[in-house]
Design a protein around this motif. Structure first.
Motif, short mmCIF file in Angstrom:
data_model
loop_
_atom_site.label_atom_id
_atom_site.label_comp_id
_atom_site.label_asym_id
_atom_site.label_seq_id
_atom_site.Cartn_x
_atom_site.Cartn_y
_atom_site.Cartn_z
N ILE A 1 -0.97 4.54 -10.44
CA ILE A 1 -0.14 3.33 -10.46
C ILE A 1 -1.07 2.14 -10.70
CG2 ILE A 1 1.31 1.78 -9.09
CD1 ILE A 1 2.41 4.20 -7.67
N ASP A 2 -0.77 1.34 -11.71
CA ASP A 2 -1.55 0.14 -12.01
C ASP A 2 -0.94 -1.00 -11.21
OD1 ASP A 2 -2.68 -2.17 -13.07
OD2 ASP A 2 -2.62 -1.45 -15.13
N GLY A 3 -1.55 -1.29 -10.06
CA GLY A 3 -1.01 -2.31 -9.17
C GLY A 3 -0.91 -3.68 -9.80
N ALA A 4 -1.90 -4.06 -10.62
CA ALA A 4 -1.86 -5.37 -11.27
C ALA A 4 -0.69 -5.46 -12.24
CB ALA A 4 -3.18 -5.65 -11.98
N GLU B 1 0.83 -1.20 0.00
CA GLU B 1 0.00 0.00 0.00
C GLU B 1 0.87 1.25 0.00
OE1 GLU B 1 -4.12 1.64 1.94
OE2 GLU B 1 -3.00 0.14 3.07
N SER B 2 1.93 1.24 0.76
CA SER B 2 2.85 2.38 0.81
C SER B 2 3.48 2.63 -0.57
CB SER B 2 3.93 2.12 1.85
OG SER B 2 4.78 3.20 1.97
N ALA B 3 3.74 1.55 -1.31
CA ALA B 3 4.32 1.67 -2.64
C ALA B 3 3.29 2.10 -3.69
CB ALA B 3 4.95 0.33 -3.06
N GLY B 4 2.01 2.06 -3.32
CA GLY B 4 0.96 2.46 -4.25
C GLY B 4 0.40 1.32 -5.10
N TRP B 5 0.84 0.11 -4.85
CA TRP B 5 0.37 -1.04 -5.63
C TRP B 5 -1.00 -1.51 -5.16
CZ3 TRP B 5 4.75 -5.06 -6.81
CH2 TRP B 5 5.86 -4.39 -7.34
N VAL B 6 -1.33 -1.24 -3.90
CA VAL B 6 -2.56 -1.71 -3.27
C VAL B 6 -3.26 -0.53 -2.61
CG1 VAL B 6 -3.41 -3.11 -1.31
CG2 VAL B 6 -1.72 -4.07 -2.87
N ALA C 1 -23.89 -5.80 15.61
CA ALA C 1 -24.90 -6.56 14.88
C ALA C 1 -24.26 -7.68 14.07
CB ALA C 1 -25.70 -5.65 13.96
N ALA C 2 -23.09 -7.42 13.51
CA ALA C 2 -22.41 -8.43 12.69
C ALA C 2 -21.77 -9.51 13.55
CB ALA C 2 -21.36 -7.77 11.81
N GLY C 3 -21.49 -9.19 14.80
CA GLY C 3 -20.87 -10.16 15.69
C GLY C 3 -19.40 -10.41 15.41
N ARG C 4 -18.77 -9.45 14.75
CA ARG C 4 -17.35 -9.57 14.43
C ARG C 4 -16.79 -8.18 14.20
NH1 ARG C 4 -16.82 -8.23 9.25
NH2 ARG C 4 -18.48 -8.71 7.79
N PRO C 5 -15.46 -8.05 14.29
CA PRO C 5 -14.86 -6.75 13.98
C PRO C 5 -14.98 -6.44 12.48
CG PRO C 5 -13.19 -8.29 14.79
CD PRO C 5 -14.50 -9.02 14.73
N ARG C 6 -14.91 -5.18 12.15
CA ARG C 6 -14.96 -4.82 10.73
C ARG C 6 -13.69 -5.29 10.05
NH1 ARG C 6 -13.77 1.53 10.09
NH2 ARG C 6 -12.08 1.63 11.59
N ARG C 7 -13.78 -5.48 8.76
CA ARG C 7 -12.66 -5.99 7.97
C ARG C 7 -12.02 -4.86 7.18
NH1 ARG C 7 -16.38 -10.88 5.75
NH2 ARG C 7 -16.07 -12.27 7.52
N ARG C 8 -10.75 -5.04 6.91
CA ARG C 8 -10.04 -4.12 6.03
C ARG C 8 -9.90 -4.83 4.68
NH1 ARG C 8 -4.84 -0.48 7.53
NH2 ARG C 8 -4.89 0.82 5.66
N TYR C 9 -10.45 -4.21 3.65
CA TYR C 9 -10.42 -4.79 2.31
C TYR C 9 -9.28 -4.18 1.50
CZ TYR C 9 -14.85 -7.15 2.97
OH TYR C 9 -15.83 -7.99 3.42
N TYR C 10 -8.63 -5.03 0.73
CA TYR C 10 -7.50 -4.63 -0.11
C TYR C 10 -7.81 -4.98 -1.56
CZ TYR C 10 -5.01 -4.82 4.35
OH TYR C 10 -4.62 -4.63 5.65
N ARG C 11 -7.28 -4.19 -2.48
CA ARG C 11 -7.32 -4.53 -3.90
C ARG C 11 -6.14 -3.86 -4.58
NH1 ARG C 11 -8.65 -0.33 -6.91
NH2 ARG C 11 -9.98 1.28 -6.04
N LEU C 12 -5.76 -4.38 -5.71
CA LEU C 12 -4.68 -3.78 -6.48
C LEU C 12 -5.13 -2.42 -6.98
CD1 LEU C 12 -3.58 -7.01 -8.29
CD2 LEU C 12 -2.17 -5.70 -6.69
#
Length: 114
Positions: A83-86, A51-56, A67-78
């Motif tokens: 910068i075209d991460g893919a 993420e620091s490099a800008g790829w993600v 309500a969800a019964g779990r902590p929130r999630r952190r989602y990642y994508r390229l």
């Protein structure tokens, strides 16, 4: 956008492979753990470097944790902006594979390639 370069360790290559399985899809940390077989303590520092490099890019899930019964999630994508991460990931994996075939050490992608 990145630091001096990203070290293409086996673990980093596994994470990039998991992200490239569906480059436009958002994936959360434990899905990356499942896809790579690596422990969370290995995954999250790699994700921070990518993420620091800008790829993600990442975002926090917006849910009611109670309500969800779990902590929130952190989602990642390229990344797909400046910068075209893919493309960066594919190039880095190809270069690391060439070095590996020649018997070299883990590749470091130069800052100029970022």
């Amino acid at each position: 956008m990145g630091g001096p370069g990203l070290r293409m360790t086996l673990q980093t290559r596994l994470v990039l492979g998991a992200l490239l399985a569906d480059p436009a899809r958002e994936i959360y940390g434990l899905e990356i753990v499942d896809a790579t077989g690596l422990p969370p303590g290995t995954i999250y520092p790699i994700m921070a470097r990518l993420e620091s490099a800008g790829w993600v890019v990442s975002r926090w899930e917006e849910i009611d944790q109670h309500a969800a019964g779990r902590p929130r999630r952190r989602y990642y994508r390229l990344s797909s902006g400046q910068i075209d991460g893919a493309a960066q990931a594919r190039l880095a994996l190809a270069e690391a594979d060439q070095r590996r075939r020649r018997g070299g050490r883990a590749a470091i992608v130069p800052k100029e390639a970022l």
